[in-house]
Design a protein around this motif. Structure first.
Motif, PDB file in Angstrom:
ATOM      1  N   PHE A  51       0.830  -1.207   0.000  1.00  0.00           N
ATOM      2  CA  PHE A  51       0.000   0.000   0.000  1.00  0.00           C
ATOM      3  C   PHE A  51       0.860   1.251   0.000  1.00  0.00           C
ATOM      4  CE2 PHE A  51      -1.886   3.683   1.904  1.00  0.00           C
ATOM      5  CZ  PHE A  51      -2.923   3.895   1.007  1.00  0.00           C
ATOM      6  N   TRP A  52       1.899   1.284   0.828  1.00  0.00           N
ATOM      7  CA  TRP A  52       2.703   2.510   0.876  1.00  0.00           C
ATOM      8  C   TRP A  52       3.495   2.719  -0.403  1.00  0.00           C
ATOM      9  CZ3 TRP A  52       0.651   5.869   3.535  1.00  0.00           C
ATOM     10  CH2 TRP A  52       0.133   5.630   4.805  1.00  0.00           C
ATOM     11  N   PHE A  53       3.744   1.656  -1.169  1.00  0.00           N
ATOM     12  CA  PHE A  53       4.334   1.850  -2.494  1.00  0.00           C
ATOM     13  C   PHE A  53       3.332   2.561  -3.400  1.00  0.00           C
ATOM     14  CE2 PHE A  53       5.494   1.015  -6.808  1.00  0.00           C
ATOM     15  CZ  PHE A  53       6.876   1.015  -6.817  1.00  0.00           C
ATOM     16  N   ILE A  54       2.098   2.081  -3.384  1.00  0.00           N
ATOM     17  CA  ILE A  54       1.045   2.726  -4.180  1.00  0.00           C
ATOM     18  C   ILE A  54       0.894   4.185  -3.769  1.00  0.00           C
ATOM     19  CG2 ILE A  54      -1.445   2.733  -4.652  1.00  0.00           C
ATOM     20  CD1 ILE A  54      -1.334  -0.369  -4.253  1.00  0.00           C
ATOM     21  N   ALA A  55       0.929   4.424  -2.458  1.00  0.00           N
ATOM     22  CA  ALA A  55       0.778   5.786  -1.946  1.00  0.00           C
ATOM     23  C   ALA A  55       1.962   6.662  -2.332  1.00  0.00           C
ATOM     24  CB  ALA A  55       0.629   5.747  -0.421  1.00  0.00           C
TER      25      ALA A  55
ATOM     26  N   SER B  47       1.064   4.989   9.712  1.00  0.00           N
ATOM     27  CA  SER B  47       1.731   3.904  10.428  1.00  0.00           C
ATOM     28  C   SER B  47       1.730   2.613   9.610  1.00  0.00           C
ATOM     29  CB  SER B  47       1.035   3.649  11.767  1.00  0.00           C
ATOM     30  OG  SER B  47      -0.260   3.099  11.561  1.00  0.00           O
ATOM     31  N   ASP B  48       2.507   1.647  10.080  1.00  0.00           N
ATOM     32  CA  ASP B  48       2.523   0.331   9.431  1.00  0.00           C
ATOM     33  C   ASP B  48       1.132  -0.296   9.476  1.00  0.00           C
ATOM     34  OD1 ASP B  48       5.209   0.767   9.195  1.00  0.00           O
ATOM     35  OD2 ASP B  48       5.808  -0.663  10.736  1.00  0.00           O
ATOM     36  N   TYR B  49       0.479  -0.161  10.621  1.00  0.00           N
ATOM     37  CA  TYR B  49      -0.863  -0.733  10.769  1.00  0.00           C
ATOM     38  C   TYR B  49      -1.838  -0.110   9.770  1.00  0.00           C
ATOM     39  CZ  TYR B  49      -5.570  -1.411  12.562  1.00  0.00           C
ATOM     40  OH  TYR B  49      -6.912  -1.691  12.667  1.00  0.00           O
ATOM     41  N   ILE B  50      -1.753   1.196   9.596  1.00  0.00           N
ATOM     42  CA  ILE B  50      -2.657   1.872   8.658  1.00  0.00           C
ATOM     43  C   ILE B  50      -2.367   1.418   7.228  1.00  0.00           C
ATOM     44  CG2 ILE B  50      -3.298   4.108   7.672  1.00  0.00           C
ATOM     45  CD1 ILE B  50      -4.519   3.510  10.404  1.00  0.00           C
ATOM     46  N   GLY B  51      -1.093   1.168   6.912  1.00  0.00           N
ATOM     47  CA  GLY B  51      -0.766   0.627   5.602  1.00  0.00           C
ATOM     48  C   GLY B  51      -1.441  -0.719   5.388  1.00  0.00           C
ATOM     49  N   TRP B  52      -1.374  -1.577   6.414  1.00  0.00           N
ATOM     50  CA  TRP B  52      -2.053  -2.873   6.344  1.00  0.00           C
ATOM     51  C   TRP B  52      -3.560  -2.680   6.170  1.00  0.00           C
ATOM     52  CZ3 TRP B  52      -5.944  -4.906   9.384  1.00  0.00           C
ATOM     53  CH2 TRP B  52      -6.240  -6.263   9.195  1.00  0.00           C
TER      54      TRP B  52
END
Length: 273
Positions: A210-214, A249-254
């Motif tokens: 997700f953070w790659f997409i973001a 955060s990592d959790y929000i990415g998940w």
């Protein structure tokens, strides 16, 4: 209370306080087999998500996740197989020397050099993503970090590095991998000058994907702002830090990745074959 001033038992401001509501929960596993299956399913979904976002570029692009039982091995997409064709049955398991220990397909040499170096240098990093995307590669040519022009970009505030060496040459040399690995000390993302963007997660492949997409989206927004000639108003440092902790955060990415996973599982069930 925790460092984010959240109620006991909460790790995000997005978690509902009302009991009994449907809300994604991080799974718990009874054994390594269950966790391995989960990681492989979500790795495949991440590859399919990359296809849907148009992140393909020939055979370039590689996503990895550690095996839960054998953390010195990692699962990755096979060489020269389109993201849209990646499935459970064609994933390969490789070691840090580039040897395929499970699966029939070849390994992407560039993926091995970069990912193996980061996984080896940082045992806490579970997953990584890299692809030759349009906007991320364009922004990487500037050799600059991303300023916090939006709440989305603030998720990367103080949490990404810029690598200015080796970016203009094909990353198949071990020395290039070492420089990328060094950059991931305490950050989730890197902008590799003249090469592109890379994300890593200490939580999950969902988070890294997700953070790659973001990050790709943030690079697009930054390029749009710069091309307009208008000077953007930056998010103040204190608010950028708040956004990074609460919505980055990592959790929000998940959590962000779960709707993508559910959609892909429903519309592309062949990925589990």
């Amino acid at each position: 209370m925790n460092s984010l001033n959240l109620p006991k038992g909460k790790i995000s401001i997005y978690q509902p306080e009302q009991e009994g509501l449907i809300f994604p929960e991080i799974p718990e596993f009874k054994n390594y087999e269950e966790e391995r299956d989960y990681r492989k399913r979500h790795l495949v979904a991440a590859c399919r998500a990359f296809a849907d976002h148009g992140f393909d570029y020939g055979f370039a692009g590689h996503l990895t996740v550690r095996d839960p039982e054998c953390p010195d091995l990692y699962w990755t997409n096979p060489m020269a197989v389109h993201f849209s064709s990646v499935k459970m049955s064609n994933l390969i398991l490789v070691d840090h020397d580039g040897t395929v220990v499970e699966g029939n397909n070849a390994l992407n040499r560039a993926g091995f050099v970069l990912h193996a170096a980061v996984h080896h240098e940082h045992p806490d990093i579970i997953a990584m993503c890299h692809a030759h995307t349009l906007y991320g590669t364009a922004w990487a040519a500037t050799g600059k970090s991303l300023p916090p022009i939006t709440q989305d970009a603030a998720a990367f505030f103080g949490n990404h590095a810029v690598i200015r060496e080796e970016g203009g040459k094909v990353a198949v040399e071990v020395s290039a991998g070492k420089k990328v690995a060094d950059a991931f000390e305490g950050v989730r993302a890197a902008i590799h000058q003249n090469h592109g963007i890379i994300t890593a997660s200490r939580h999950s492949i969902d988070d890294a994907a997700f953070w790659f997409i973001a990050l790709e989206r943030c690079c697009q927004q930054q390029l749009m702002i710069e091309s307009s000639g208008i000077e953007p108003i930056l998010v103040p440092e204190d608010k950028a830090k708040y956004s990074r902790e609460h919505v980055g955060s990592d959790y929000i990415g998940w959590l962000h990745f779960q709707p993508l996973y559910d959609h892909l599982a429903r519309t592309q069930p062949d990925m589990f074959s």
